[in-house]
Design a protein around this motif. Structure first.
Motif, PDB file in Angstrom:
ATOM      1  N   PHE A 274       0.789  -1.228   0.000  1.00 48.69           N
ATOM      2  CA  PHE A 274       0.000   0.000   0.000  1.00 48.69           C
ATOM      3  C   PHE A 274       0.826   1.286   0.000  1.00 48.69           C
ATOM      4  O   PHE A 274       0.264   2.378   0.069  1.00 48.69           O
ATOM      5  N   SER A 275       2.149   1.165  -0.029  1.00 51.17           N
ATOM      6  CA  SER A 275       3.050   2.323   0.084  1.00 51.17           C
ATOM      7  C   SER A 275       2.717   3.143   1.330  1.00 51.17           C
ATOM      8  O   SER A 275       2.709   4.374   1.312  1.00 51.17           O
ATOM      9  N   PHE A 276       2.433   2.440   2.414  1.00 52.37           N
ATOM     10  CA  PHE A 276       2.043   3.084   3.669  1.00 52.37           C
ATOM     11  C   PHE A 276       2.932   2.581   4.799  1.00 52.37           C
ATOM     12  O   PHE A 276       2.924   1.398   5.129  1.00 52.37           O
ATOM     13  N   ASP A 277       3.710   3.483   5.381  1.00 52.67           N
ATOM     14  CA  ASP A 277       4.599   3.141   6.487  1.00 52.67           C
ATOM     15  C   ASP A 277       3.848   3.355   7.796  1.00 52.67           C
ATOM     16  O   ASP A 277       3.671   4.480   8.264  1.00 52.67           O
ATOM     17  N   LEU A 278       3.393   2.262   8.382  1.00 55.88           N
ATOM     18  CA  LEU A 278       2.582   2.313   9.594  1.00 55.88           C
ATOM     19  C   LEU A 278       3.354   2.906  10.772  1.00 55.88           C
ATOM     20  O   LEU A 278       2.812   3.705  11.530  1.00 55.88           O
ATOM     21  N   VAL A 279       4.617   2.537  10.917  1.00 50.97           N
ATOM     22  CA  VAL A 279       5.425   3.055  12.031  1.00 50.97           C
ATOM     23  C   VAL A 279       5.601   4.565  11.896  1.00 50.97           C
ATOM     24  O   VAL A 279       5.433   5.305  12.866  1.00 50.97           O
ATOM     25  N   ALA A 280       5.938   5.019  10.704  1.00 49.16           N
ATOM     26  CA  ALA A 280       6.115   6.460  10.491  1.00 49.16           C
ATOM     27  C   ALA A 280       4.806   7.202  10.733  1.00 49.16           C
ATOM     28  O   ALA A 280       4.792   8.273  11.336  1.00 49.16           O
ATOM     29  N   TRP A 281       3.715   6.638  10.284  1.00 47.27           N
ATOM     30  CA  TRP A 281       2.412   7.264  10.485  1.00 47.27           C
ATOM     31  C   TRP A 281       2.076   7.379  11.977  1.00 47.27           C
ATOM     32  O   TRP A 281       1.615   8.407  12.441  1.00 47.27           O
ATOM     33  N   ALA A 282       2.339   6.318  12.719  1.00 50.38           N
ATOM     34  CA  ALA A 282       1.984   6.294  14.140  1.00 50.38           C
ATOM     35  C   ALA A 282       2.928   7.131  14.996  1.00 50.38           C
ATOM     36  O   ALA A 282       2.545   7.578  16.084  1.00 50.38           O
ATOM     37  N   CYS A 283       4.150   7.357  14.500  1.00 49.33           N
ATOM     38  CA  CYS A 283       5.162   8.005  15.346  1.00 49.33           C
ATOM     39  C   CYS A 283       5.620   9.362  14.845  1.00 49.33           C
ATOM     40  O   CYS A 283       6.591   9.911  15.354  1.00 49.33           O
ATOM     41  N   GLY A 284       4.977   9.902  13.847  1.00 47.83           N
ATOM     42  CA  GLY A 284       5.307  11.261  13.428  1.00 47.83           C
ATOM     43  C   GLY A 284       6.306  11.383  12.302  1.00 47.83           C
ATOM     44  O   GLY A 284       7.001  12.389  12.224  1.00 47.83           O
ATOM     45  N   GLY A 285       6.412  10.402  11.449  1.00 49.89           N
ATOM     46  CA  GLY A 285       7.321  10.477  10.305  1.00 49.89           C
ATOM     47  C   GLY A 285       8.531   9.576  10.471  1.00 49.89           C
ATOM     48  O   GLY A 285       8.865   9.156  11.578  1.00 49.89           O
ATOM     49  N   GLN A 286       9.192   9.302   9.343  1.00 46.52           N
ATOM     50  CA  GLN A 286      10.336   8.394   9.361  1.00 46.52           C
ATOM     51  C   GLN A 286      11.527   8.944  10.122  1.00 46.52           C
ATOM     52  O   GLN A 286      12.328   8.181  10.654  1.00 46.52           O
ATOM     53  N   THR A 287      11.668  10.236  10.175  1.00 47.33           N
ATOM     54  CA  THR A 287      12.836  10.821  10.841  1.00 47.33           C
ATOM     55  C   THR A 287      12.582  11.174  12.304  1.00 47.33           C
ATOM     56  O   THR A 287      13.494  11.648  12.985  1.00 47.33           O
ATOM     57  N   ALA A 288      11.375  10.937  12.783  1.00 47.78           N
ATOM     58  CA  ALA A 288      11.070  11.206  14.190  1.00 47.78           C
ATOM     59  C   ALA A 288      11.879  10.259  15.081  1.00 47.78           C
ATOM     60  O   ALA A 288      12.148   9.115  14.705  1.00 47.78           O
ATOM     61  N   LEU A 289      12.254  10.731  16.223  1.00 48.02           N
ATOM     62  CA  LEU A 289      13.094   9.943  17.132  1.00 48.02           C
ATOM     63  C   LEU A 289      12.420   8.616  17.503  1.00 48.02           C
ATOM     64  O   LEU A 289      13.071   7.565  17.492  1.00 48.02           O
ATOM     65  N   LEU A 290      11.127   8.647  17.813  1.00 41.97           N
ATOM     66  CA  LEU A 290      10.429   7.417  18.185  1.00 41.97           C
ATOM     67  C   LEU A 290      10.411   6.411  17.034  1.00 41.97           C
ATOM     68  O   LEU A 290      10.624   5.215  17.247  1.00 41.97           O
ATOM     69  N   SER A 291      10.208   6.872  15.819  1.00 42.47           N
ATOM     70  CA  SER A 291      10.241   5.984  14.653  1.00 42.47           C
ATOM     71  C   SER A 291      11.613   5.346  14.501  1.00 42.47           C
ATOM     72  O   SER A 291      11.726   4.139  14.263  1.00 42.47           O
ATOM     73  N   ARG A 292      12.648   6.150  14.645  1.00 41.73           N
ATOM     74  CA  ARG A 292      14.007   5.621  14.503  1.00 41.73           C
ATOM     75  C   ARG A 292      14.318   4.606  15.593  1.00 41.73           C
ATOM     76  O   ARG A 292      14.998   3.608  15.344  1.00 41.73           O
ATOM     77  N   ILE A 293      13.813   4.820  16.792  1.00 44.68           N
ATOM     78  CA  ILE A 293      14.014   3.854  17.876  1.00 44.68           C
ATOM     79  C   ILE A 293      13.309   2.547  17.543  1.00 44.68           C
ATOM     80  O   ILE A 293      13.877   1.462  17.703  1.00 44.68           O
ATOM     81  N   ILE A 294      12.082   2.637  17.049  1.00 41.09           N
ATOM     82  CA  ILE A 294      11.336   1.423  16.697  1.00 41.09           C
ATOM     83  C   ILE A 294      12.026   0.690  15.556  1.00 41.09           C
ATOM     84  O   ILE A 294      12.182  -0.536  15.599  1.00 41.09           O
TER      85      ILE A 294
END
Length: 72
Positions: free
Chosen positions: A25-45
């Motif tokens: 689906f070209s949908f990044d669930l982690v980035a969506w849930a955590c504020g984008g791919q470069t967000a600190l929480l996304s990078r930790i996950i």
């Protein structure tokens, strides 16, 4: 199964589902849930999922009898 093994498997499953959603689906669930791919929480996950995948490699390398004994 040890608690660390279970945590690693859960994180690897989350990573697999995320990659499946990206592929289908070209949908990044982690980035969506955590504020984008470069967000600190996304990078930790992403890092935890990667480390758990490395840990899961050890599950393949373990002796089957050793795994059966720890389940008892």
């Amino acid at each position: 199964m040890a608690i660390l093994d279970r945590i690693a498997l859960v994180l690897a499953i989350i990573g697999g589902l995320n990659w499946g959603s990206i592929g289908l689906f070209s949908f990044d669930l982690v980035a969506w849930a955590c504020g984008g791919q470069t967000a600190l929480l996304s990078r930790i996950i992403y890092t935890l999922v990667g480390l758990s995948a490395l840990w899961c490699i050890t599950l393949l390398a373990r002796d089957r009898d050793e795994v059966m004994e720890t389940e008892r």
